[in-house]
Design a protein around this motif. Structure first.
Motif, mmCIF file in Angstrom:
data_model
loop_
_atom_site.group_PDB
_atom_site.id
_atom_site.type_symbol
_atom_site.label_atom_id
_atom_site.label_comp_id
_atom_site.label_asym_id
_atom_site.label_seq_id
_atom_site.Cartn_x
_atom_site.Cartn_y
_atom_site.Cartn_z
ATOM 1 N N GLY A 123 11.667 2.992 1.202
ATOM 2 C CA GLY A 123 12.481 3.888 2.024
ATOM 3 C C GLY A 123 11.999 4.105 3.439
ATOM 4 N N GLN A 124 10.758 3.745 3.757
ATOM 5 C CA GLN A 124 10.288 3.886 5.134
ATOM 6 C C GLN A 124 10.884 2.786 6.009
ATOM 7 O OE1 GLN A 124 5.889 4.326 5.300
ATOM 8 N NE2 GLN A 124 6.332 6.340 6.169
ATOM 9 N N TRP A 125 10.762 3.005 7.314
ATOM 10 C CA TRP A 125 11.269 2.047 8.294
ATOM 11 C C TRP A 125 10.115 1.585 9.176
ATOM 12 C CZ3 TRP A 125 16.741 1.219 8.883
ATOM 13 C CH2 TRP A 125 17.544 2.043 8.088
ATOM 14 N N ALA A 127 0.808 -1.222 0.000
ATOM 15 C CA ALA A 127 0.000 0.000 0.000
ATOM 16 C C ALA A 127 0.838 1.267 0.000
ATOM 17 C CB ALA A 127 -0.945 -0.015 1.196
ATOM 18 N N GLY A 128 1.990 1.241 0.627
ATOM 19 C CA GLY A 128 2.876 2.397 0.581
ATOM 20 C C GLY A 128 2.615 3.435 1.648
ATOM 21 N N ARG A 129 3.407 4.494 1.572
ATOM 22 C CA ARG A 129 3.381 5.568 2.568
ATOM 23 C C ARG A 129 1.984 6.133 2.777
ATOM 24 N NH1 ARG A 129 8.562 6.381 0.521
ATOM 25 N NH2 ARG A 129 10.109 7.123 2.057
ATOM 26 N N GLY A 130 1.682 6.445 4.064
ATOM 27 C CA GLY A 130 0.456 7.150 4.385
ATOM 28 C C GLY A 130 -0.815 6.347 4.218
ATOM 29 N N SER A 131 -0.714 5.079 3.924
ATOM 30 C CA SER A 131 -1.901 4.268 3.679
ATOM 31 C C SER A 131 -2.523 3.797 4.986
ATOM 32 C CB SER A 131 -1.536 3.050 2.818
ATOM 33 O OG SER A 131 -0.623 2.226 3.518
ATOM 34 N N PRO A 132 -3.837 3.528 4.980
ATOM 35 C CA PRO A 132 -4.468 2.953 6.178
ATOM 36 C C PRO A 132 -3.842 1.625 6.581
ATOM 37 C CG PRO A 132 -6.131 3.742 4.635
ATOM 38 C CD PRO A 132 -4.817 3.813 3.913
ATOM 39 N N GLU A 133 -3.368 0.846 5.592
ATOM 40 C CA GLU A 133 -2.771 -0.449 5.901
ATOM 41 C C GLU A 133 -1.508 -0.298 6.746
ATOM 42 O OE1 GLU A 133 -5.238 -0.898 2.212
ATOM 43 O OE2 GLU A 133 -3.793 0.562 2.964
ATOM 44 N N ARG A 134 -0.724 0.749 6.480
ATOM 45 C CA ARG A 134 0.503 0.936 7.258
ATOM 46 C C ARG A 134 0.229 1.433 8.677
ATOM 47 N NH1 ARG A 134 5.840 2.312 3.575
ATOM 48 N NH2 ARG A 134 5.521 0.509 2.198
ATOM 49 N N GLU A 135 -0.959 1.976 8.898
ATOM 50 C CA GLU A 135 -1.303 2.464 10.231
ATOM 51 C C GLU A 135 -1.461 1.323 11.227
ATOM 52 O OE1 GLU A 135 -1.452 5.619 11.403
ATOM 53 O OE2 GLU A 135 -0.548 6.080 9.459
ATOM 54 N N ARG A 136 -1.612 0.093 10.730
ATOM 55 C CA ARG A 136 -1.723 -1.048 11.638
ATOM 56 C C ARG A 136 -0.376 -1.403 12.266
ATOM 57 N NH1 ARG A 136 -4.972 -4.439 7.104
ATOM 58 N NH2 ARG A 136 -7.136 -3.921 7.682
ATOM 59 N N PHE A 137 0.700 -0.862 11.726
ATOM 60 C CA PHE A 137 2.048 -1.133 12.213
ATOM 61 C C PHE A 137 2.708 0.190 12.586
ATOM 62 C CE2 PHE A 137 0.644 -4.502 9.411
ATOM 63 C CZ PHE A 137 0.949 -5.648 10.137
ATOM 64 N N VAL A 138 3.981 0.173 12.835
ATOM 65 C CA VAL A 138 4.687 1.397 13.238
ATOM 66 C C VAL A 138 5.711 1.728 12.168
ATOM 67 C CG1 VAL A 138 6.025 2.537 15.037
ATOM 68 C CG2 VAL A 138 4.348 0.773 15.659
ATOM 69 N N PHE A 139 5.291 2.493 11.184
ATOM 70 C CA PHE A 139 6.166 2.947 10.113
ATOM 71 C C PHE A 139 6.571 4.392 10.368
ATOM 72 C CE2 PHE A 139 4.483 -0.710 7.879
ATOM 73 C CZ PHE A 139 5.492 -1.067 7.006
ATOM 74 N N ARG A 140 7.816 4.705 10.072
ATOM 75 C CA ARG A 140 8.334 6.067 10.223
ATOM 76 C C ARG A 140 9.316 6.357 9.089
ATOM 77 N NH1 ARG A 140 4.864 6.193 13.473
ATOM 78 N NH2 ARG A 140 4.851 7.023 15.606
ATOM 79 N N GLU A 141 9.489 7.661 8.829
ATOM 80 C CA GLU A 141 10.525 8.075 7.898
ATOM 81 C C GLU A 141 11.877 8.022 8.605
ATOM 82 O OE1 GLU A 141 9.988 8.487 4.812
ATOM 83 O OE2 GLU A 141 7.797 8.573 4.853
ATOM 84 N N GLY A 142 12.927 7.765 7.831
ATOM 85 C CA GLY A 142 14.255 7.713 8.397
ATOM 86 C C GLY A 142 14.848 9.099 8.602
ATOM 87 N N THR A 143 16.041 9.116 9.090
ATOM 88 C CA THR A 143 16.761 10.369 9.314
ATOM 89 C C THR A 143 17.960 10.423 8.375
ATOM 90 O OG1 THR A 143 18.113 9.372 11.059
ATOM 91 C CG2 THR A 143 16.063 10.434 11.736
#
Length: 566
Positions: free
Chosen positions: A175-177, A133-149
């Motif tokens: 590229g997300q973590w 689903a990729g960045r910002g998707s409702p599917e990713r909200e079920r887990f803990v995704f963050r942008e890197g530094t």
């Protein structure tokens, strides 16, 4: 001076209602992949457990606890769960599970299953959907995704470390973590998301409806997290007090989850039970053991204690007091699938402890790293102490948890080659942490055969030759064997069971403990090297070299029969 310890509010005589089965149960932990292999592929399975139902009945346990048997890529011994409501095809089918459950229930044995709610497998359908689903998707909200530094987000969001070594973040293709407190194949769940709360309620009902009697909750203290920005560093996390407001561990709001689960448990007749695996400070344990939360929680204090009278007495007194706060019962455990077996720990030199009393959970790690050559293991001493500690534990009020193979006197297996190891902690630490494979080696059922009766194929972890001397067929019916000691002890424990109180009796020696249960059942343990005389005849000894009917030898526990019925 005599000291009396009461588990407040838990006496069977306080109510006409019978006490729930779990309060003083003996629970036998089965690591399914290493218990018995029925289909001959080298991996233990559900049908293998069914084939040994008579063995479990003859042993005398009240319940079995099954470590995960769910579909899994085995990145962490099955604790990377791809589907919480199915059986791994390599271990069988749901029909096989139902057959096993019926076989155990027919023999009066309850069944507790592991539930793993902090994380899932990276093969779980929802995680695969999140990757697509990729960045910002409702599917990713079920887990803990963050942008890197850093430039291009090439560095993890924080410097947090995984429990298995290395970073606690893993980067995906876009590229997300994502956060994983354990292996990268075990993404943490976002328990702020209602989907997981609803899904685990479905899971609890799925297994309860099939007839499962209870649940062991893996890392019960780690579900909920405060991940608001800015995220703290690892050093800041380490410095935070564990007071219920920590960012990632033992948060008070985790009990909102368990209050919902408790409603599910109580909707069944009889109510389903649960026990928390919560590695938290002792003053926090009652929160998990309360009637509105999971109802019972492991105490690991005996497991991390040395074979020492003062430590054992302090542990028992403290944990019975904790249980009394919640009207729960205490739990006692000496070995499990995560630690060096206690027969081995007790046969190694006592660890040097720091002033803060650092637990000896990893006691034996240096020995494992040496392949079992340094320091020297005194197998006979370790086995003798293990039998004494087990009889001491089995006499205590509360529930006792046994780990498969300890009834055979098994030691840890140290000589496993790097190429045969499976534990992710070994690989993630570069071999510095040898891991837990040594306590997960398949059981020996017979003296002969490619897998010593475990199955018809080479087992998934190698069995050393010395295991043949510990095989079930080698010990069954043999007086003085560890297996027969367990069988006699569990039979008498059931016969002598009574109210959940304990009275310490004076011994005149610092290295001897003596306690009495309400019906007159007495337990005496000599931790030191000199005989100890008792005033009444001994009914059961952990060692087979008694010098007299009223003498307890060194490194031995004696049981003295009740003087009255309760």
């Amino acid at each position: 001076m005599t000291q009396i310890q009461h588990a407040h509010g838990t006496r069977a005589s306080d109510s006409a209602e019978p006490a729930p089965w779990w309060r003083q149960a003996v629970v036998y932990q089965i690591y399914p992949r290493s218990f018995a292999d029925a289909d001959g592929d080298g991996l233990g399975d559900i049908a293998g457990i069914t084939s040994r139902a008579d063995y479990l009945s003859a042993l005398g346990v009240d319940a079995v606890w099954l470590s995960p048997f769910y579909p899994s890529a085995l990145a962490d011994g099955g604790y990377d769960v791809a589907d919480h409501r199915d059986v791994d095809p390599r271990l069988g089918t749901l029909d096989d599970f139902d057959t096993m459950l019926a076989a155990l229930h027919a023999r009066g044995i309850k069944v507790v299953v592991d539930i793993v709610p902090n994380h899932c497998s990276d093969q779980h359908v929802w995680f695969q959907e999140a990757l697509r689903a990729g960045r910002g998707s409702p599917e990713r909200e079920r887990f803990v995704f963050r942008e890197g530094t850093g430039p291009g987000g090439e560095h993890p969001p924080t410097d947090w470390l995984s429990a298995f070594g290395g970073p606690a973040w893993h980067r995906v293709a876009d590229g997300q973590w994502y956060l994983h407190h354990f292996a990268p194949e075990q993404p943490d769940l976002n328990w702020d998301h209602p989907d997981w709360r609803e899904d685990f309620v479905r899971t609890l009902r799925f297994w309860s409806d099939r007839g499962v009697d209870g649940f062991r909750v893996d890392v019960a203290h780690m579900l909920t997290k405060d991940l608001t920005e800015p995220l703290p560093s690892q050093a800041e996390l380490d410095a935070m007090p564990k007071d219920g407001l920590h960012r990632t561990i033992d948060r008070d709001d985790v009990h909102d989850v368990y209050a919902q689960w408790r409603e599910v448990f109580n909707s069944y007749d009889p109510p389903r039970t649960a026990v928390a695996e919560a590695w938290v400070s002792s003053d926090r344990i009652p929160l998990y053991a309360s009637e509105t939360s999971l109802g019972q929680a492991f105490n690991f204090d005996l497991l991390i204690a040395d074979f020492d009278a003062e430590q054992f007495r302090r542990v028992v007194t403290h944990n019975l007091e904790l249980a009394g706060r919640t009207r729960s019962s205490s739990t006692w455990v000496l070995s499990n699938h995560d630690v060096v077996r206690h027969a081995t720990r007790y046969g190694l030199p006592a660890p040097e402890r720091r002033p803060d009393g650092e637990p000896a959970v990893k006691h034996g790690m240096e020995w494992l790293r040496s392949g079992g050559t340094d320091p020297r293991l005194d197998r006979d001493l370790g086995g003798r102490r293990a039998r004494a500690a087990t009889l001491f534990m089995l006499g205590l009020p509360g529930s006792s948890y046994l780990y498969q193979g300890e009834e055979l006197g098994l030691h840890e297996v140290a000589d496993i080659s790097d190429g045969e190891r499976q534990d992710p902690s070994f690989f993630r630490s570069g071999g510095e942490d040898v891991g837990r494979d040594g306590c997960r080696v398949p059981l020996p059922w017979s003296r002969e055969g490619v897998a010593l009766g475990f199955g018809e194929a080479s087992p998934h972890l190698p069995q050393p030759s010395w295991m043949a001397d510990h095989a079930v067929e080698q010990q069954s019916g043999v007086p003085g064997s560890t297996l027969e000691l367990y069988r006699r002890a569990l039979a008498r424990r059931r016969e002598w069971q009574c109210d959940e109180d304990l009275e310490w009796l004076p011994t005149g020696r610092e290295d001897v403990l003596h306690y009495r249960r309400p019906n007159g059942w007495e337990v005496v343990t000599v931790f030191g090297d000199a005989d100890h005389a008792v005033s009444r005849p001994v009914a059961l000894l952990s060692s087979d070299d008694a010098v007299g009917s009223r003498v307890v030898p060194p490194q031995t526990t004696a049981w003295i029969a009740p003087s009255r019925t309760d």
